[in-house]
Design an enzyme around this catalytic site. Sequence first.
Site, short mmCIF file in Angstrom:
data_model
loop_
_atom_site.label_atom_id
_atom_site.label_comp_id
_atom_site.label_asym_id
_atom_site.label_seq_id
_atom_site.Cartn_x
_atom_site.Cartn_y
_atom_site.Cartn_z
N ASP A 112 0.84 -1.20 0.00
CA ASP A 112 0.00 0.00 0.00
C ASP A 112 0.87 1.25 0.00
O ASP A 112 1.21 1.81 1.04
CB ASP A 112 -1.02 0.02 1.16
CG ASP A 112 -2.20 -0.90 0.89
OD1 ASP A 112 -2.27 -1.50 -0.21
OD2 ASP A 112 -3.07 -1.01 1.77
N HIS A 168 1.31 -8.44 2.57
CA HIS A 168 0.48 -7.29 2.94
C HIS A 168 -0.57 -7.64 4.00
O HIS A 168 -0.67 -7.00 5.03
CB HIS A 168 -0.19 -6.69 1.71
CG HIS A 168 -0.91 -5.42 2.01
ND1 HIS A 168 -0.27 -4.31 2.52
CD2 HIS A 168 -2.22 -5.08 1.93
CE1 HIS A 168 -1.15 -3.35 2.72
NE2 HIS A 168 -2.34 -3.79 2.38
N HIS A 219 -10.16 -5.64 8.72
CA HIS A 219 -9.51 -6.68 7.91
C HIS A 219 -9.38 -8.01 8.66
O HIS A 219 -8.45 -8.79 8.42
CB HIS A 219 -8.11 -6.22 7.42
CG HIS A 219 -8.16 -4.99 6.58
ND1 HIS A 219 -9.03 -4.85 5.52
CD2 HIS A 219 -7.46 -3.82 6.65
CE1 HIS A 219 -8.84 -3.66 4.97
NE2 HIS A 219 -7.92 -3.02 5.63
N HIS A 258 -1.47 -3.55 6.00
CA HIS A 258 -2.91 -3.63 5.74
C HIS A 258 -3.78 -3.06 6.87
O HIS A 258 -4.63 -2.21 6.64
CB HIS A 258 -3.29 -5.08 5.43
CG HIS A 258 -4.58 -5.23 4.69
ND1 HIS A 258 -5.02 -4.32 3.75
CD2 HIS A 258 -5.54 -6.20 4.73
CE1 HIS A 258 -6.18 -4.74 3.25
NE2 HIS A 258 -6.52 -5.86 3.83
FE LIG Z 1 -4.15 -2.63 2.57
#
Ligand SMILES: [Fe+2]
Length: 475
Positions: A191, A313, A323, A350
Amino acid sequence: MRIPLLCLLVRSFILLCFVEIVLSGFTSSFIRSEWPSTDIPLDSPEFSTPEGYNAPQQVHITQGDYDGKAVIVSWVNMIEPGSSEVLYGKLKNQYNLSAQGTHTNYTFYKYRSGYIHHCLLSGLEHNTKYYYKIGTGNSAREFWFETPPEVDADASYTFGIIGDLGQTYNSLSTLEHYMKTGGQTVLFVGDLSYADRYHDNDGNRWDSWGRLVERSVAYQPWIWSAGNHEIEYKPHLGEFSTFRAYIHRYATPHVASKSNSPLWYAVRRASAHIIVLSSYSPFVKYTPQWLWLREELKQVDREKTPWLIVLMHAPLYNSNGVHYMEGESMRAAFERWLVHYKVDMVFAGHVHAYERSYRVSNINYNITSGNRYPVPDKSAPVYITVGDGGNQEGLASRFLEPQPEYSAFREASYGHSVLELKNRTHAFYNWIRNDDGKSVPTDHVVFHNQYWASNTRRRLKKKQPNRQINLIATY
Ligand SMILES: [Fe+2]
Ligand SMILES: *[C@@H]1O[C@H](CO)[C@@H](O)[C@H](O)[C@H]1NC(C)=O
Ligand SMILES: *[C@@H]1O[C@H](CO)[C@@H](O)[C@H](O)[C@H]1NC(C)=O
Ligand SMILES: *[C@@H]1O[C@H](CO)[C@@H](O)[C@H](O)[C@H]1NC(C)=O
Ligand SMILES: *[C@@H]1O[C@H](CO)[C@@H](O)[C@H](O)[C@H]1NC(C)=O
C-alpha cells in the site's frame, strides 16, 4: 513479623511464575493521530518538482539481484523520454562507470504516465558507497547509495519496516522519523500511494507519492511488496488489468530468484534472507507462487543467512476488527512451511495499527479434527503488523476484546519499525510511534535467531536465560 514477610516472598514468587508462564498480551490505550487523515495538497512543497527542463523525478532504488551486488535505479521524466543512462562511480563528481536502462509508459483511463526509466547497475562491490547521476545538462541530478556487506551469518545490518504509507502529513512524519533511525534498507509491506482512492484512480497521486518518498528511496533501497491499493482493477473504467501502475513504476529483482512475477521474489542482504509474497495473487497449491515459495524455502541457507524474514500485505494473525481474518487463506496455505523452516519474523501491513504476536502456530487443525486454536510454538515466527504508516484512511482503532492469548502487544498509533540484525544470534527490534512530532520507541524486543539460538549444539555461547528485563520482551 516473619509470617507476612514469608507471605510476601511466596506471593512475589507466584507472581514471577505467572509472568514467566502465562502468555499475557498488552493493549496500549495510547491512540494518536497527529494530523487529519487527508492527503497533502498537490501544490505543496513536499511534492515539489526538481528544477530544469524534463528533470528526472521520483528517483528510487531497489536491490537488483539476489545477493546485493546490483541496484535498480528508477525515475520518471515527465515531458519527453530523455536518457535512460545512469553514470556512477565511487568518487563524487567522477562517474567513470555507466549503465544503459530502458523506459516505459502506460495509461490508466484518462491518465497518461510520464516516461518511467529503470536501469540496472550490476557488478557492484559490497560495502561500498557509490555516487550516481541521471539526466543531462541543467536537469542532471546526483545521488548516492551504499551497497550492503557480503552475505554472511554475522553481517550486521539495520532494516526499517514501513507499511500503508500514503501521502498525508502523518505519512511524512513516519518517513522523517524513519530517516533519523540509521536504517539502511526499508522492507515495505504494501500500500504505497493510495492513488486508487481518487476519482478515476488519479495517476498524478502516484507521481506525487514518488516525489514525497524520493528523500529516502533515492539513497537506499526499499524492498517492495504489493498491497490491495496496488491492484487497481477498475472494470467500470475499462481497466481490466491488475497492478498496472505498480508494476510499471516499481521494478523488483524477481528473475534473480527464479520467480515468474515481480509480485513475489526473494533477496539476500547481509545476514537476512527476505521472502516477499503477494497476498493478492494466487497462492494455493499448484499455483506459480506456491510452487515458487516451496523451492525458495529449500534455497534458504541459515549458515549464510541466519535471519529468515517473510513480507506480505495482509497479516496472518490480526486481532483488530479491521480486515479481520483476511489473511486466513494464506495462513492455511503457508503457515505449516513458515513453522517448518523456523521463519524468524513475518511482517505485514494492511491493518492501520501496530500488533505483535507471540510465537504461536495453528497448524494442527484439519477439517476433521485437531486443535482449532493457536498454541505456543517455539518453531513459529513472530507475526508483526506495521500497517501504521499514516495514509488517508486513518487508524484502525477498534481492537477485538478480549485480546487473544497469541497477541503480545497492540496499539493504534502511526509509526514504523526498525530491526537491527546484530549477528547470527541477536537482533534488536523497535516499533517507533509518531508522538506529537516526536519519534518514541514503544515496543522493544530482543530476538534470538530461530536457527542459531534455538539449537544448543549450534550455539557458540551458552544459552542466556529468556527472562523479561525491564519490559523488554525476548524471544
Ligand atoms: Fe491494505
Ligand atoms: C573508475 O575509478 C575507480 C577508482 O575511482 C577505478 O578503480 C576504476 O578502475 C575506474 N573504472 C574505469 C572503468 O575507469
Ligand atoms: C508512450 O509514449 C509514446 C510517445 O509519447 C506514445 O506515442 C505512446 O502512446 C505512449 N504509450 C502509452 C501506453 O501511453
Ligand atoms: C487430522 O488431525 C488429527 C489430530 O491432529 C490427526 O490425528 C489426523 O491424522 C489428521 N487427519 C489428516 C487426514 O491429516
Ligand atoms: C551478538 O550480539 C549480541 C548483542 O549485541 C551480543 O550480546 C553477543 O555477544 C553477540 N554474539 C557474538 C558471538 O558476538
